[in-house]
Scaffold this motif. Structure first.
Motif, PDB file in Angstrom:
ATOM      1  N   ARG A  61       0.852  -1.191   0.000  1.00  0.00           N
ATOM      2  CA  ARG A  61       0.000   0.000   0.000  1.00  0.00           C
ATOM      3  C   ARG A  61       0.884   1.235   0.000  1.00  0.00           C
ATOM      4  O   ARG A  61       1.936   1.247   0.634  1.00  0.00           O
ATOM      5  CB  ARG A  61      -0.824   0.083   1.267  1.00  0.00           C
ATOM      6  CG  ARG A  61      -2.161  -0.627   1.409  1.00  0.00           C
ATOM      7  CD  ARG A  61      -2.449  -1.801   1.167  1.00  0.00           C
ATOM      8  NE  ARG A  61      -3.647  -2.379   1.748  1.00  0.00           N
ATOM      9  CZ  ARG A  61      -3.632  -3.604   2.229  1.00  0.00           C
ATOM     10  NH1 ARG A  61      -2.522  -4.292   2.286  1.00  0.00           N
ATOM     11  NH2 ARG A  61      -4.753  -4.148   2.657  1.00  0.00           N
ATOM     12  N   LEU A 200       3.647   0.503   2.718  1.00  0.00           N
ATOM     13  CA  LEU A 200       3.531  -0.576   3.712  1.00  0.00           C
ATOM     14  C   LEU A 200       3.467  -1.934   3.012  1.00  0.00           C
ATOM     15  O   LEU A 200       2.686  -2.118   2.068  1.00  0.00           O
ATOM     16  CB  LEU A 200       2.234  -0.415   4.516  1.00  0.00           C
ATOM     17  CG  LEU A 200       2.036   0.872   5.319  1.00  0.00           C
ATOM     18  CD1 LEU A 200       0.632   0.881   5.929  1.00  0.00           C
ATOM     19  CD2 LEU A 200       3.089   1.005   6.414  1.00  0.00           C
ATOM     20  N   VAL A 205       1.149  -4.160   7.363  1.00  0.00           N
ATOM     21  CA  VAL A 205      -0.295  -3.998   7.571  1.00  0.00           C
ATOM     22  C   VAL A 205      -0.773  -4.980   8.653  1.00  0.00           C
ATOM     23  O   VAL A 205      -1.551  -4.614   9.551  1.00  0.00           O
ATOM     24  CB  VAL A 205      -1.072  -4.211   6.247  1.00  0.00           C
ATOM     25  CG1 VAL A 205      -2.573  -4.226   6.491  1.00  0.00           C
ATOM     26  CG2 VAL A 205      -0.697  -3.128   5.243  1.00  0.00           C
ATOM     27  N   GLU A 209      -2.628  -4.024  12.184  1.00  0.00           N
ATOM     28  CA  GLU A 209      -3.953  -4.508  12.559  1.00  0.00           C
ATOM     29  C   GLU A 209      -3.938  -5.353  13.833  1.00  0.00           C
ATOM     30  O   GLU A 209      -4.980  -5.589  14.424  1.00  0.00           O
ATOM     31  CB  GLU A 209      -4.570  -5.295  11.387  1.00  0.00           C
ATOM     32  CG  GLU A 209      -4.830  -4.365  10.198  1.00  0.00           C
ATOM     33  CD  GLU A 209      -5.600  -4.986   9.044  1.00  0.00           C
ATOM     34  OE1 GLU A 209      -6.299  -4.239   8.338  1.00  0.00           O
ATOM     35  OE2 GLU A 209      -5.487  -6.217   8.848  1.00  0.00           O
ATOM     36  N   THR A 224      -5.336   3.075  11.475  1.00  0.00           N
ATOM     37  CA  THR A 224      -6.348   2.019  11.623  1.00  0.00           C
ATOM     38  C   THR A 224      -7.584   2.578  12.318  1.00  0.00           C
ATOM     39  O   THR A 224      -7.520   3.593  13.010  1.00  0.00           O
ATOM     40  CB  THR A 224      -5.824   0.838  12.471  1.00  0.00           C
ATOM     41  OG1 THR A 224      -5.430   1.333  13.749  1.00  0.00           O
ATOM     42  CG2 THR A 224      -4.674   0.140  11.819  1.00  0.00           C
ATOM     43  N   LEU A 229      -7.054  -1.585   8.966  1.00  0.00           N
ATOM     44  CA  LEU A 229      -6.394  -0.531   8.202  1.00  0.00           C
ATOM     45  C   LEU A 229      -7.429   0.404   7.574  1.00  0.00           C
ATOM     46  O   LEU A 229      -8.453  -0.062   7.053  1.00  0.00           O
ATOM     47  CB  LEU A 229      -5.549  -1.167   7.086  1.00  0.00           C
ATOM     48  CG  LEU A 229      -4.642  -0.210   6.319  1.00  0.00           C
ATOM     49  CD1 LEU A 229      -3.437   0.196   7.169  1.00  0.00           C
ATOM     50  CD2 LEU A 229      -4.167  -0.848   5.019  1.00  0.00           C
ATOM     51  N   GLU A 231      -8.264   1.810   4.634  1.00  0.00           N
ATOM     52  CA  GLU A 231      -7.794   1.590   3.253  1.00  0.00           C
ATOM     53  C   GLU A 231      -7.848   2.870   2.432  1.00  0.00           C
ATOM     54  O   GLU A 231      -7.058   3.071   1.514  1.00  0.00           O
ATOM     55  CB  GLU A 231      -8.635   0.503   2.560  1.00  0.00           C
ATOM     56  CG  GLU A 231      -8.465  -0.894   3.143  1.00  0.00           C
ATOM     57  CD  GLU A 231      -7.170  -1.592   2.694  1.00  0.00           C
ATOM     58  OE1 GLU A 231      -6.382  -0.995   1.920  1.00  0.00           O
ATOM     59  OE2 GLU A 231      -6.955  -2.731   3.154  1.00  0.00           O
TER      60      GLU A 231
END
Ligand SMILES: Cc1ncc(COP(=O)(O)O)c(C=O)c1O
Length: 382
Positions: A61, A200, A205, A209, A224, A229, A231
């Protein structure tokens, strides 16, 4: 003697791309909400073009975050660290700052600081793959870069958190070895300041989380929500309001990067600039690279130390004054702006050689360095 057409050799904000003019930003979506469809598309375009140029794996990401590279690094440190011991590599000013934050601000109990003086790298073989590891890819204030990532294990348990702000778009970043990578717009592509990029890996990730930091996180750092996450951040839905003018400028830089051959073209430009300086250093009686090992010499922030005997015989304050005079003369001649060493680094010169700098300008600068140094020598050595 010919002067560089562009005397901007600052290590950040760095020179705009060749041919840049403000008209390039005419299409900026000014006065629009960044959450509206078209502005959001531009933000997403910055992410997509960056990923494509950098060859980032599809499952990584990439988000646009506040507060430049510092913001991106701090978000990562404050959000991810805690569950494991941390190895911090520090060999110049910025890496030392991250070490400070981890030890003194986050107050993590299990921290190993692997340090090296300016010009060198720490012992990379001491890094423990069971621990998280925080490092810069290129030490902007010492001109020492990592030559490779062979010291990072593919089967590591810890996360690797890499501040790559003066490396991204100028050096190969071995993505599978890097779980977090950060940079800002104001470096190699000559963008505007204040916006950071945070990449990331899937493992980063997963940590985000599963990890609930033991300290409070301000909204500006939160990645988060409810243990998942956010998004949207990685699709252009920024945490707070970005500058659409800077977004347009970032896109201009990315399009230019594509026009010079993408990452390979960008790397070739920076390496060509470094090679130009290296040829001159090899003949110089007074200048050397601060980076001791050739393989660690940065192709962006090229840091030079002064080895003339009259200079090394001066005390620290005399050396600082002589080096300051040198960069002041270069500035007064209009041949190099902002080429002084970083304030905490050994006195000398720092010449930005990232992709937006033209090799012809680097070549044109070199005789001026000799001329200015001769004047400083006459003043200081008597
Ligand atoms: C390695 C490194 N980290 C962090 C920073 C700080 O970057 P920014 O001012 O974009 O937050 C810099 C700036 O030169 C840098 O070179």
């Amino acid at each position: 003697m010919q002067k560089p057409a562009n005397p901007r050799f600052s290590s950040g904000p760095c020179a705009k791309r060749p041919g840049f003019a403000l008209e390039a930003l005419e299409a900026a979506l000014l006065g629009r909400s960044h959450r509206a469809a078209d502005p959001k598309k531009r933000l997403a375009e910055v992410i997509e073009r960056s990923k494509a140029i950098l060859g980032m794996p599809a499952d990584y990401r990439l988000g646009i975050v506040p507060a430049s590279d510092t913001g991106a690094v701090e978000m990562a440190l404050w959000s991810l660290l805690g569950p494991r011991g941390v190895d911090v590599l520090a060999w110049e000013s910025f890496s030392a700052e991250w070490a400070h934050d981890i030890e003194a601000e986050l107050k993590l109990s299990d921290v190993r600081l692997l340090k090296a003086p300016y010009g060198q790298l720490p012992d990379l073989s001491a890094v423990d793959p069971a621990r998280d590891c925080v490092f810069v890819w290129n030490g902007t204030t010492s001109g020492v870069r990592l030559p490779n990532a062979d010291w990072i294990r593919d089967d590591r348990e810890g996360l690797t958190i890499c501040d790559a702000t003066s490396a991204a778009f100028a050096m190969d970043l071995p993505w599978p070895k890097l779980d977090v990578v950060t940079w800002s717009w104001q470096k190699v592509l000559g963008g505007e300041a204040a916006h950071g990029m945070l990449a990331l890996s899937p493992r980063a990730v997963a940590r985000l989380e599963s990890n609930k930091p033991a300290w409070p996180l301000p909204k500006i750092f939160r990645l988060t929500k409810g243990g998942k996450l956010i998004e949207g951040i990685f699709k252009g839905d920024t945490i707070n309001t970005p500058s659409m003018l800077c977004v347009e400028d970032a896109l201009d830089g990315l399009r230019w990067a594509e026009s010079v051959g993408g990452l390979r073209g960008l790397i070739a430009r920076a390496e060509g600039n470094l090679a130009t300086i290296a040829g001159w250093v090899a003949e110089s009686e007074w200048a050397r690279f601060l980076a001791e090992e050739p393989a660690t010499r940065s192709c962006t922030s090229v840091c030079l130390r002064i080895v003339a005997p009259w200079f090394t015989a001066l005390d620290a304050s005399g050396q600082a004054k002589a080096a300051a005079r040198l960069s002041a003369l270069l500035e007064a001649e209009g041949v190099a702006l902002d080429a002084a060493s970083y304030r905490d680094a050994p006195p000398g010169l720092r010449i930005w050689c990232g992709a937006t700098v033209e090799q012809a300008d680097v070549a044109a600068l070199l005789p001026w360095l000799d001329q200015a140094f001769a004047r400083v020598a006459a003043e200081f050595a008597g």
